[in-house]
Write an enzyme that holds these catalytic residues in place. Structure first.
Site, PDB file in Angstrom:
ATOM      1  N   GLY A 131      52.302  51.052  45.505  1.00 46.72           N
ATOM      2  CA  GLY A 131      50.935  50.404  45.807  1.00 46.72           C
ATOM      3  C   GLY A 131      51.099  48.797  46.258  1.00 46.72           C
ATOM      4  N   TRP A 156      44.788  57.469  46.661  1.00 46.60           N
ATOM      5  CA  TRP A 156      43.618  56.594  46.504  1.00 46.60           C
ATOM      6  C   TRP A 156      43.402  56.235  48.157  1.00 46.60           C
ATOM      7  CZ3 TRP A 156      41.349  55.536  42.646  1.00 46.60           C
ATOM      8  CH2 TRP A 156      42.180  55.707  41.102  1.00 46.60           C
ATOM      9  N   THR A 158      40.603  55.879  50.821  1.00 45.50           N
ATOM     10  CA  THR A 158      39.284  55.899  50.942  1.00 45.50           C
ATOM     11  C   THR A 158      38.766  56.571  52.298  1.00 45.50           C
ATOM     12  OG1 THR A 158      39.131  53.723  49.861  1.00 45.50           O
ATOM     13  CG2 THR A 158      37.500  54.184  51.420  1.00 45.50           C
ATOM     14  N   ARG A 243      41.224  42.125  54.285  1.00 52.47           N
ATOM     15  CA  ARG A 243      40.802  41.379  53.108  1.00 52.47           C
ATOM     16  C   ARG A 243      39.581  40.389  53.148  1.00 52.47           C
ATOM     17  NH1 ARG A 243      47.202  40.552  51.683  1.00 52.47           N
ATOM     18  NH2 ARG A 243      47.398  42.662  51.131  1.00 52.47           N
ATOM     19  N   GLN A 279      17.481  27.815  28.139  1.00 51.65           N
ATOM     20  CA  GLN A 279      18.790  27.024  28.992  1.00 51.65           C
ATOM     21  C   GLN A 279      19.963  27.806  29.042  1.00 51.65           C
ATOM     22  OE1 GLN A 279      20.480  23.587  27.265  1.00 51.65           O
ATOM     23  NE2 GLN A 279      19.977  22.383  28.990  1.00 51.65           N
ATOM     24  N   GLU A 372      43.262  46.580  48.426  1.00 56.66           N
ATOM     25  CA  GLU A 372      43.667  45.953  49.476  1.00 56.66           C
ATOM     26  C   GLU A 372      44.531  44.449  49.313  1.00 56.66           C
ATOM     27  OE1 GLU A 372      41.715  45.309  53.084  1.00 56.66           O
ATOM     28  OE2 GLU A 372      40.685  47.508  53.146  1.00 56.66           O
TER      29      GLU A 372
HETATM   30  C1  FAD Z   1      38.947  52.613  44.564  1.00 59.15           C
HETATM   31  C2  FAD Z   1      40.253  52.412  45.376  1.00 59.15           C
HETATM   32  C3  FAD Z   1      40.216  52.701  46.785  1.00 59.15           C
HETATM   33  C4  FAD Z   1      41.537  52.605  47.594  1.00 59.15           C
HETATM   34  N1  FAD Z   1      41.727  52.908  49.000  1.00 59.15           N
HETATM   35  C5  FAD Z   1      42.802  52.620  49.511  1.00 59.15           C
HETATM   36  C6  FAD Z   1      43.012  53.191  50.633  1.00 59.15           C
HETATM   37  O1  FAD Z   1      41.856  53.662  51.348  1.00 59.15           O
HETATM   38  N2  FAD Z   1      44.311  53.297  51.424  1.00 59.15           N
HETATM   39  C7  FAD Z   1      45.357  52.770  50.662  1.00 59.15           C
HETATM   40  O2  FAD Z   1      46.459  53.033  51.037  1.00 59.15           O
HETATM   41  N3  FAD Z   1      45.405  52.299  49.484  1.00 59.15           N
HETATM   42  C8  FAD Z   1      44.125  52.347  48.753  1.00 59.15           C
HETATM   43  N4  FAD Z   1      44.006  52.038  47.568  1.00 59.15           N
HETATM   44  C9  FAD Z   1      45.065  51.894  46.855  1.00 59.15           C
HETATM   45  C10 FAD Z   1      45.313  50.154  46.366  1.00 59.15           C
HETATM   46  O3  FAD Z   1      45.589  49.273  47.618  1.00 59.15           O
HETATM   47  C11 FAD Z   1      46.525  50.010  45.376  1.00 59.15           C
HETATM   48  O4  FAD Z   1      45.855  50.568  44.341  1.00 59.15           O
HETATM   49  C12 FAD Z   1      46.805  48.580  45.301  1.00 59.15           C
HETATM   50  O5  FAD Z   1      47.508  48.185  46.380  1.00 59.15           O
HETATM   51  C13 FAD Z   1      47.777  48.218  44.048  1.00 59.15           C
HETATM   52  O6  FAD Z   1      48.480  49.296  43.913  1.00 59.15           O
HETATM   53  P1  FAD Z   1      48.886  49.996  42.530  1.00 59.15           P
HETATM   54  O7  FAD Z   1      47.859  50.539  42.091  1.00 59.15           O
HETATM   55  O8  FAD Z   1      49.960  50.875  42.821  1.00 59.15           O
HETATM   56  O9  FAD Z   1      49.435  48.995  41.403  1.00 59.15           O
HETATM   57  P2  FAD Z   1      50.912  48.503  41.336  1.00 59.15           P
HETATM   58  O10 FAD Z   1      51.559  47.920  42.480  1.00 59.15           O
HETATM   59  O11 FAD Z   1      51.715  49.354  40.556  1.00 59.15           O
HETATM   60  O12 FAD Z   1      50.730  47.133  40.444  1.00 59.15           O
HETATM   61  C14 FAD Z   1      50.149  47.155  38.987  1.00 59.15           C
HETATM   62  C15 FAD Z   1      50.002  45.785  38.285  1.00 59.15           C
HETATM   63  O13 FAD Z   1      51.266  44.909  38.624  1.00 59.15           O
HETATM   64  C16 FAD Z   1      50.916  43.910  39.387  1.00 59.15           C
HETATM   65  N5  FAD Z   1      52.192  43.446  40.221  1.00 59.15           N
HETATM   66  C17 FAD Z   1      52.778  44.401  41.061  1.00 59.15           C
HETATM   67  N6  FAD Z   1      53.607  43.819  41.852  1.00 59.15           N
HETATM   68  C18 FAD Z   1      53.662  42.455  41.499  1.00 59.15           C
HETATM   69  C19 FAD Z   1      54.338  41.489  41.791  1.00 59.15           C
HETATM   70  N7  FAD Z   1      55.424  41.540  42.575  1.00 59.15           N
HETATM   71  N8  FAD Z   1      54.078  40.310  41.113  1.00 59.15           N
HETATM   72  C20 FAD Z   1      53.266  40.077  40.198  1.00 59.15           C
HETATM   73  N9  FAD Z   1      52.398  41.319  39.974  1.00 59.15           N
HETATM   74  C21 FAD Z   1      52.650  42.468  40.486  1.00 59.15           C
HETATM   75  C22 FAD Z   1      49.772  44.173  40.046  1.00 59.15           C
HETATM   76  O14 FAD Z   1      49.024  43.147  40.599  1.00 59.15           O
HETATM   77  C23 FAD Z   1      48.870  45.021  39.190  1.00 59.15           C
HETATM   78  O15 FAD Z   1      48.279  44.057  38.326  1.00 59.15           O
HETATM   79  C24 FAD Z   1      42.756  52.127  46.716  1.00 59.15           C
HETATM   80  C25 FAD Z   1      42.720  51.959  45.400  1.00 59.15           C
HETATM   81  C26 FAD Z   1      41.657  52.035  44.608  1.00 59.15           C
HETATM   82  C27 FAD Z   1      41.239  51.950  43.241  1.00 59.15           C
END
Ligand code: FAD
Length: 397
Positions: A131, A156, A158, A243, A279, A372
């Site tokens: 991700g 994921w 969209t 973004r 308030q 994103e």
């Molecule tokens: C509703 C929805 C729609 C989406 N649509 C799309 C789409 O159209 N196309 C697409 O390609 N993706 C899409 N995504 C995927 C989305 O972009 C990813 O979920 C996102 O980039 C995070 O990746 P991950 O979920 O694998 O989290 P991970 O990368 O596993 O991260 C998990 C946690 O660890 C933290 N973390 C990871 N690396 C680091 C680092 N180096 N330093 C500090 N913290 C870190 C993250 O911030 C997060 O808190 C979608 C996601 C959702 C939920």
């Protein structure tokens, strides 16, 4: 910087507000219950030009400035965040890279349809194991003659299952690290393409999010977007643009929750007074409005920075708009979560009921700090820039 809207931008804002209030808001509760994708409403928004605002007029778009684009997204998200993400993906992370890197044939065949809203686009970067770490994707593409065979799972996605074209990122040279990824335009009719399942989400339930499986999917070489090895650069550039759109989505949801809270505070009575006479409630509303305005200004500043880069003929990476977009996205996404929390609080038990829109907004807002690029990744982009490193950690991308 002057962020006052032009007459055209004001007209656009009013038109979209009227459309969303009249044509979308009345159906939202039913659509959410049924998980119904608002295809007809998106088609009409396409007729209003909202599907191709980042696309030049010669390819069927409106060729609008980025500020107009974020104003449109803000107004859509104020009523329906799901519809906003559909438009944001279509414009920012499919339409814009196709306009920038597409061949004349690809633009004629696909971009014009996307821009007019006849087709929807999807962006496929994320995978089950990759991700935030987008360079770790495992989907790979092997060239055989005049086509590539793509194999892998995209999660994921969209607009998945709704889209007519999928911008898929795959490794063509796994040994080349960040430079081994290539972008492809994949249509769902190609053999080996499959929508495996739809995600069961906390929010954005009117938007479809799917897992896509590619099994030796034969993609014509003519569908490669840009050169081999340029894929990650295309993806990250698109996300820098995207973004700003997600920041606008956050501002829009927050504005919708704030508007509902003001209405409720004027009407609901307790202890012989309206809520707005206490308030504690006044201060919540004051904080909400102040934070929304701050996020809006950061978002408009990021939009204007993108337009400035375009005027100077620079790509988003060259114009270094990434950190500016990240600041807007970081602040707007954290802000909207604080605002919807207060909106639910002001509504009391009604805020916890599926009958109110703030309950939906509370759930819809949560993802803004995740997709994103999570808030942690935005902070990394901002910090790398302020410490003088390349924003995405890929010095030679
Ligand atoms: C509703 C929805 C729609 C989406 N649509 C799309 C789409 O159209 N196309 C697409 O390609 N993706 C899409 N995504 C995927 C989305 O972009 C990813 O979920 C996102 O980039 C995070 O990746 P991950 O979920 O694998 O989290 P991970 O990368 O596993 O991260 C998990 C946690 O660890 C933290 N973390 C990871 N690396 C680091 C680092 N180096 N330093 C500090 N913290 C870190 C993250 O911030 C997060 O808190 C979608 C996601 C959702 C939920």
């Amino acid at each position: 910087m002057d962020f006052s809207l032009s007459d055209d931008q004001r007209l656009l804002k009013d038109t979209i507000r009227q459309f969303m209030e009249a044509e979308v808001r009345p159906h939202l509760r039913q659509y959410e219950k049924e998980g119904h994708f608002p295809a007809e409403e998106v088609r009409k928004l396409g007729e209003l030009g909202c599907c191709g605002m980042t696309v030049p007029e010669e390819w069927g778009g409106t060729g609008s400035d980025t500020l107009s684009y974020v104003v449109m997204l803000e107004e859509v998200a104020r009523v329906c965040a799901s519809t906003a993400v559909t438009l944001s993906v279509n414009n920012s992370v499919v339409g814009a890279p196709l306009a920038r890197h597409g061949s004349a044939e690809q633009k004629q065949d696909m971009l014009t349809r996307l821009a007019r809203g006849e087709w929807l686009g999807a962006f496929c970067l994320t995978e089950p194991q990759a991700g935030s770490d987008s360079a770790a994707i495992a989907t790979h593409a092997v060239r055989t003659g005049d086509s590539y065979r793509l194999t892998g799972t995209k999660s994921w996605v969209t607009n998945g299952g709704m889209a007519s074209v999928y911008l898929v990122f795959a490794k063509t040279d796994p040994s080349a690290g960040a430079h081994g990824t290539t972008a492809f335009l994949v249509t769902p009719d190609l053999p080996g393409f499959r929508v495996a399942r739809f995600e069961d989400k906390m929010g954005l339930n009117i938007s479809k999010t799917a897992e896509i499986r590619l099994e030796e999917c034969a993609v014509p070489a003519a569908n490669r977007l840009g050169e081999e090895g340029q894929g990650l650069k295309i993806a990250l550039e698109a996300l820098d643009g995207g973004r700003v759109g997600i920041a606008a989505q956050g501002v829009g949801i927050a504005q919708g929750a704030f508007d509902a809270s003001v209405r409720y505070a004027k009407q609901r009575r307790a202890f012989g007074k309206t809520l707005g006479e206490f308030q504690a409630i006044q201060w919540m509303l004051a904080d909400m409005q102040t934070e929304i305005e701050a996020a809006r200004m950061l978002t408009y500043a990021a939009a204007c920075a993108q337009d400035d880069g375009k005027r100077r003929g620079l790509s988003p990476l060259e114009a270094r708009v990434g950190p500016v977009a990240s600041r807007a996205k970081l602040y707007a996404s954290e802000m909207v979560n604080r605002v919807v929390y207060k909106a639910v609080q002001i509504h009391g038990s009604m805020g916890y009921s599926r009958e109110t829109e703030v309950e939906r907004m509370y759930r819809d807002a949560r993802v803004i700090s995740i997709y994103e690029g999570t808030s942690e990744i935005q902070r990394t982009v901002i910090a790398r820039d302020l410490l003088g490193a390349a924003p995405h950690g890929e010095e030679n991308l």
